[in-house]
Scaffold this motif. Sequence first.
Motif: not given
Length: 462
Positions: A118-127
């Motif tokens: 249930g932990r909220a996580v964010e992730f960046g991407y280039d593609r």
Amino acid sequence: MSEPPVRHDTRAMTTRRRMADPLTREPRIVIVGSGFAGYHAARALARLVHGAAQVSLVSSTDYFLYLPLLPEVATAILDPRRVTVPLAATLPGVSCVLSEVSGVDVEQRRIAMRTPEGRAVEFGYDRLVIAVGSVNRLLPIPGVPRIAHGFRGIPEALYLRDHVTRQIELAELAEDPTERAARCTFVVVGAGYTGTELAAQGPLFTAALVRARPALHDQPIRWLLLDTASRVLPGLDPRLGRTADQVLRRRGVEIGVRTSITEATDDAVRLTNGQLVPTRSLIWCVGVRPDPLVDDIGLPTRQGRLVVDEYLTVPGHPELFACGDAAAVPDPARPGELAAMTAQHAQRQGRLAARNVAATLGRGTRAPYRHRDLGFAVDLGGTQAAANPVGIPLSGPLAKVVSRGYHLAAIPANRLRIAIDWALDAVLPRQCVQLGLVRSGAVPLDSAAPELPITPASHGTS
């Protein structure tokens, strides 16, 4: 004596500079979904961009499900682990992230995820490659969301195996003939790949269950297969449909074409022809719809699928790709139409998406989506199957050999274990017991707005 010169590890220094300076770090490629499209995209990308980019696969499960063999899990032929391919063990060079994506910010190039805890996580991407697949699709029919059992994953297959076993066991104890008949009646709605294979395998499974229960030897076991189309397997070559129809009828399956249900209750379903069928088992294989994440992205869709060009790129977003059931991929063989939502297309699109993503990083050249129909195979249980490899119609044991040979070649792992399970099923009785691993509340059907078109539930086993 002078000290020896210091030797610098230039590769380690380069790596540290990349990690410290975001302008020189390796690009991050994120794939969302581990179905046919996502799994094969990740597998191809790991090879194509090795050393030039980070590849991450985000999935709510740690395995790729080989969906075509799911009916054999539900009917106690295969162990459920046989049709699951571990991601970490079979995708070297890919970072596997166990999370469910809850949102995509295409402007900031970030995805929001929630971990199993249930932990909220964010992730960046280039593609970014959207390959989230599809979910169960419902019609607005009273009672169906509460009563029906879907058939899209391991939990549903295990629940269905237990449910059918339980109905036969309870029928043996029932003193009321009406109750006994209802428990021995199984209704499958949807005569596409999944529904047809399940309806064909089902009578063999219930026959194995009844064999050890003398009280039921004279009790009719009914399997009904319903579809609003005019024939079984409406999306395939009519010859395959005729073969399947003949096998089903020989096994006593009652086929209702141009027929569906208008209502479902705890102990019966009412058909569109007005007939009331007492039953405790409604198996929903009507169709699928793209994962709801597609709508949440906020980009143009067609038939509920993300609009892409022939290169699987989302117009206006060269960094964003989509493939499989989530993407409205133009079908070059049928101008103006979309590629079907089948495993055959999803697997090829996943590999092409990998090629075209790699091309944006200077690895190779991009290509448009093209495909050649290699035919289809429908496993009908026992020694029966229907297939048309490269357009050659086959039926019976020869089609069975082709079907099983294809599956062993197509699944990325577990081939020996699957072959052993098949061999044991041919010579030993099935282990027909309730495991109680999955409760009904753990496998709810999704509901959807009725305006979206229905796509036949299928896995396209070729």
